[in-house]
Design an enzyme around this catalytic site. Structure first.
Site, short mmCIF file in Angstrom:
data_model
loop_
_atom_site.label_atom_id
_atom_site.label_comp_id
_atom_site.label_asym_id
_atom_site.label_seq_id
_atom_site.Cartn_x
_atom_site.Cartn_y
_atom_site.Cartn_z
N GLU A 1 0.79 -1.27 -0.02
CA GLU A 1 -0.03 0.11 -0.06
C GLU A 1 1.04 1.38 0.07
O GLU A 1 0.63 2.04 0.68
CB GLU A 1 -0.83 0.07 1.12
CG GLU A 1 -1.88 -0.98 0.94
CD GLU A 1 -3.18 -1.11 1.95
OE1 GLU A 1 -3.50 0.00 2.42
OE2 GLU A 1 -3.88 -2.19 2.31
C1 FAD Z 1 2.22 -9.74 0.77
C2 FAD Z 1 2.08 -8.73 -0.24
C3 FAD Z 1 0.70 -8.38 -0.64
C4 FAD Z 1 0.43 -7.53 -1.68
N1 FAD Z 1 -0.87 -7.01 -2.15
C5 FAD Z 1 -0.94 -6.46 -3.30
C6 FAD Z 1 -2.34 -6.12 -3.74
O1 FAD Z 1 -3.33 -6.78 -3.12
N2 FAD Z 1 -2.48 -5.48 -4.69
C7 FAD Z 1 -1.37 -4.84 -5.48
O2 FAD Z 1 -1.54 -4.39 -6.56
N3 FAD Z 1 0.00 -5.06 -4.96
C8 FAD Z 1 0.15 -5.90 -3.86
N4 FAD Z 1 1.43 -5.98 -3.33
C9 FAD Z 1 2.45 -5.35 -4.15
C10 FAD Z 1 2.91 -4.38 -3.08
O3 FAD Z 1 2.13 -3.27 -3.19
C11 FAD Z 1 4.50 -3.94 -3.80
O4 FAD Z 1 5.26 -4.94 -3.15
C12 FAD Z 1 4.88 -2.43 -3.28
O5 FAD Z 1 4.17 -1.52 -3.76
C13 FAD Z 1 6.47 -2.29 -3.63
O6 FAD Z 1 6.72 -2.62 -4.88
P1 FAD Z 1 7.85 -3.35 -5.28
O7 FAD Z 1 7.89 -4.70 -4.40
O8 FAD Z 1 7.87 -3.76 -6.43
O9 FAD Z 1 9.39 -2.82 -4.66
P2 FAD Z 1 10.06 -1.60 -5.47
O10 FAD Z 1 9.29 -0.55 -5.96
O11 FAD Z 1 10.85 -2.31 -6.46
O12 FAD Z 1 10.97 -1.21 -4.43
C14 FAD Z 1 12.17 -1.63 -3.75
C15 FAD Z 1 12.56 -0.74 -2.87
O13 FAD Z 1 13.11 0.48 -3.48
C16 FAD Z 1 12.42 1.50 -2.79
N5 FAD Z 1 12.20 2.74 -3.75
C17 FAD Z 1 11.37 2.43 -4.99
N6 FAD Z 1 11.45 3.65 -5.87
C18 FAD Z 1 12.14 4.60 -5.00
C19 FAD Z 1 12.46 5.94 -5.24
N7 FAD Z 1 11.95 6.66 -6.22
N8 FAD Z 1 13.40 6.47 -4.13
C20 FAD Z 1 13.47 5.94 -3.21
N9 FAD Z 1 13.25 4.50 -2.87
C21 FAD Z 1 12.45 3.82 -3.86
C22 FAD Z 1 11.24 1.05 -2.29
O14 FAD Z 1 10.87 1.93 -1.12
C23 FAD Z 1 11.64 -0.22 -1.66
O15 FAD Z 1 12.35 -0.19 -0.53
C24 FAD Z 1 1.60 -6.82 -2.21
C25 FAD Z 1 2.92 -7.25 -1.84
C26 FAD Z 1 2.93 -8.39 -0.98
C27 FAD Z 1 4.64 -8.64 -0.61
#
Ligand code: FAD
Length: 579
Positions: A389
């Site tokens: 979220e």
């Molecule tokens: C158990 C679980 C349930 C989930 N449920 C849903 C759901 O119901 N629906 C849905 O749509 N998604 C869902 N998600 C996905 C979740 O919303 C994403 O994992 C989340 O948005 C982060 O994206 P990512 O994992 O690709 O991390 P990334 O975006 O790849 O980020 C990796 C790291 O880099 C940091 N980062 C990224 N961009 C920047 C920046 N510009 N500046 C500084 N730091 C940055 C982030 O904060 C993080 O620490 C779920 C994930 C999990 C694990």
């Protein structure tokens, strides 16, 4: 006086104005809702109180059994925010948050299954649905015949949600959707999906769609094997040429990003409530544990280091509840611009719960590490809160940059006003914007009736003065950071994070002052004595943290830290070894 409902407390605060009418008095739940929830909570207790062993078993198995899902339906767990005329409970944001708090006390996976359905899965229908869409889907969503899921994330698009690749191509009266969504909560049990896809003909913009499993072409991958919240369903969702009728568009074509952000903002009271519930549960576990366990001939509860942990847990729980309830109250009162406050509540609540869970496990010692006890599961369960979220990093950038954009706009105005001053001092002064006048009054100390929180109770004057001083420093700091970095502020994440942390602390403090002041007004100082102690501790913490953060604006090691990170990134390892 009528309050302007388009105003944001935090945006004003960054300009040095305390719009106290927005946050005071502390919002209250309606009596009718309170009565209804009291009844529901006692049914919940009967239903869930002896299921601790089952929750542990289901966590291991990685699934909520179908029979329990059926019990959830029968208990009305999927009807929480659906209006009463469609068979729902019609809970307000405050009531919904309180409900998630109660569920959060029992089990994270159950709270998430309910939360993903209501907070985000079907929230788009509530916010943007047409009356036809609502009439068609509400009854089934309310009974739980249809469970809902929110499908935004993709393999290449996490935080950068705007870069999704799922496509929607128009074909007659249908949009044809193709793509893959990742880690979708409720993916394996849902029949109703709020799906975001890039729409043909909208210049790369996305649109939100209602997709139901019966449309054909919708399938889900296997259950993900996760660290925590293991019994909640998380799967991929494949969309293979899914023909979605045009009337299933949620909101406007091309406006899906806004839809997604509004859903996430509005849903934050659920996650916040879950965090408060988790913290209350942990305080119960820790206090019992500390009184039962003896070492060195004394109960560990008698040791200062254990009392320190428990005392901090109480302060954090009270502050989190104040923030979450105040934000839910803003939604219920019809404030339109609460995105910054809601983002703060997510960051503050999830990090407070994380610290509380970690300390509770520490108090339990080795038992805390054993799967026989609930601590390790709670630690695993609550870790994800800082990631999904909106990650707390992205939300911190959002919190600070939203405020900066307002200050920046005012600075532009100020620059042209100042030009006017130099051309014609008398006329120019008349042109000086509100912001410029405020800055002058900050320097001269003249004017500015909104610089004080006059409604705070006189008994907490000293704590309120800490807040007021923080606000003055914040507006000066925001102005200074922006003048220093200008547009480049976007790339200055160290500075942005510091500002966000100051804003988070000041908002939380304002919520606690509001809550405690309201309590003193209603119950008297004697009854509120412990709450005043909580405020005193919290205000002291905020004063010390913000002072340190303000100091680091000019006195920091940012460039050295960056250099060390670049070195590690270059070598891809730690190069020193003392052997
Ligand atoms: C158990 C679980 C349930 C989930 N449920 C849903 C759901 O119901 N629906 C849905 O749509 N998604 C869902 N998600 C996905 C979740 O919303 C994403 O994992 C989340 O948005 C982060 O994206 P990512 O994992 O690709 O991390 P990334 O975006 O790849 O980020 C990796 C790291 O880099 C940091 N980062 C990224 N961009 C920047 C920046 N510009 N500046 C500084 N730091 C940055 C982030 O904060 C993080 O620490 C779920 C994930 C999990 C694990």
């Amino acid at each position: 006086m009528e309050i302007n409902k388009t105003m944001s407390f935090m945006r004003s605060l960054c300009m040095g104005e305390i719009e106290q009418d927005i946050i005071y008095p502390f919002p209250k739940m309606k009596n009718s809702e309170k009565e209804m929830l009291t009844g529901i909570f006692s049914s919940l207790e009967n239903w869930l109180k002896d299921k601790g062993g089952d929750f542990r078993k289901w966590d291991r198995a990685g699934e909520l059994p179908p029979e329990f899902l059926q019990e959830m339906r029968e208990m009305g767990m999927f009807s929480l925010i659906i209006p009463e005329e469609f068979g729902g409970l019609g809970l307000s944001s405050t009531g919904y948050s309180r409900m998630l708090q109660e569920l959060g006390k029992y089990d994270g996976s159950v709270a998430l299954t309910v939360g993903a359905h209501s907070s985000i899965g079907m929230r788009g229908l509530l916010l943007f649905g047409t009356s036809e869409q609502k009439a068609k889907y509400y009854p089934k969503l309310s009974s739980g015949e249809m469970i809902a899921a929110f499908c935004l994330t993709e393999p290449g698009a996490g935080s950068d949600a705007a870069s999704i690749k799922t496509k929607a191509v128009l074909d007659g009266d249908h949009w044809v959707l193709t793509g893959e969504k990742l880690w979708i909560t409720n993916g394996g049990i849902a029949d109703f999906f709020t799906v975001f896809a890039k729409t043909e003909g909208t210049d790369g913009q996305m649109t939100a769609f209602i997709v139901t499993r019966d449309l054909g072409g919708v399938s889900c991958g296997p259950h993900e094997d996760k660290m925590g919240l293991r019994a909640s369903s998380t799967t991929t969702i494949h969309l293979d040429q899914v023909r979605v009728p045009k009337e299933n568009v949620l909101g406007e074509v091309g406006k899906g990003f806004k839809v997604a952000m509004k859903i996430l903002n509005a849903g934050r009271s659920g996650l916040g409530g879950g965090c408060v519930g988790g913290m209350k549960h942990l305080i119960e576990l820790s206090t019992k544990q500390a009184k039962e366990r003896s070492q060195f001939g004394k109960k560990i509860a008698d040791y200062g280091l254990i009392k320190q942990k428990i005392g901090h847990m109480v302060v954090e729980c009270y502050a989190t509840e104040a923030v979450v309830a105040l934000v839910a109250g803003l939604v219920d009162q019809g404030y339109e611009d609460y995105a910054v406050e809601a983002a703060i509540s997510k960051v503050f609540g999830t990090e407070s719960l994380w610290r509380t869970a970690d300390e509770a496990l520490q108090i339990a010692g080795g038992n805390g590490y054993m799967c026989e006890f609930p601590y390790e599961r709670i630690v695993r369960d609550c870790r994800i809160n800082r990631i999904f979220e909106g990650t707390n990093e992205i939300l911190r950038l959002f919190i600070a940059l939203s405020a900066m954009s307002d200050v920046g706009a005012q600075l532009k105005e100020l620059a042209s006003s100042l030009e006017g001053i130099f051309n014609d001092p008398i006329k120019g002064f008349g042109l000086l914007s509100d912001y410029g006048r405020k800055k002058l009054s900050q320097v001269t100390g003249v004017g500015g009736s909104k610089k004080t929180f006059t409604q705070a109770h006189p008994r907490v004057k000293a704590q309120t003065a800490i807040f007021e001083e923080g606000v003055r420093d914040l507006s000066v700091a925001a102005d200074r950071i922006l003048r220093k970095h200008g547009k480049n502020i976007i790339g200055k994440q160290f500075a942005t994070k510091r500002l966000a942390d100051i804003m988070i602390d000041l908002f939380a403090l304002s919520c606690v002052i509001s809550r405690v002041s309201t309590s003193i007004h209603e119950n008297g100082e004697i009854v509120a004595e412990k709450e005043i102690e909580i405020l005193t501790v919290f205000a002291g913490q905020v004063r010390r943290r913000t002072k340190s953060n303000f100091g680091k604006i000019d006195d920091n090691d940012d460039e050295l830290i960056k250099s060390l990170a670049n070195h590690a990134l270059d070598k891809e390892k730690f190069i020193w070894d003392n052997v």
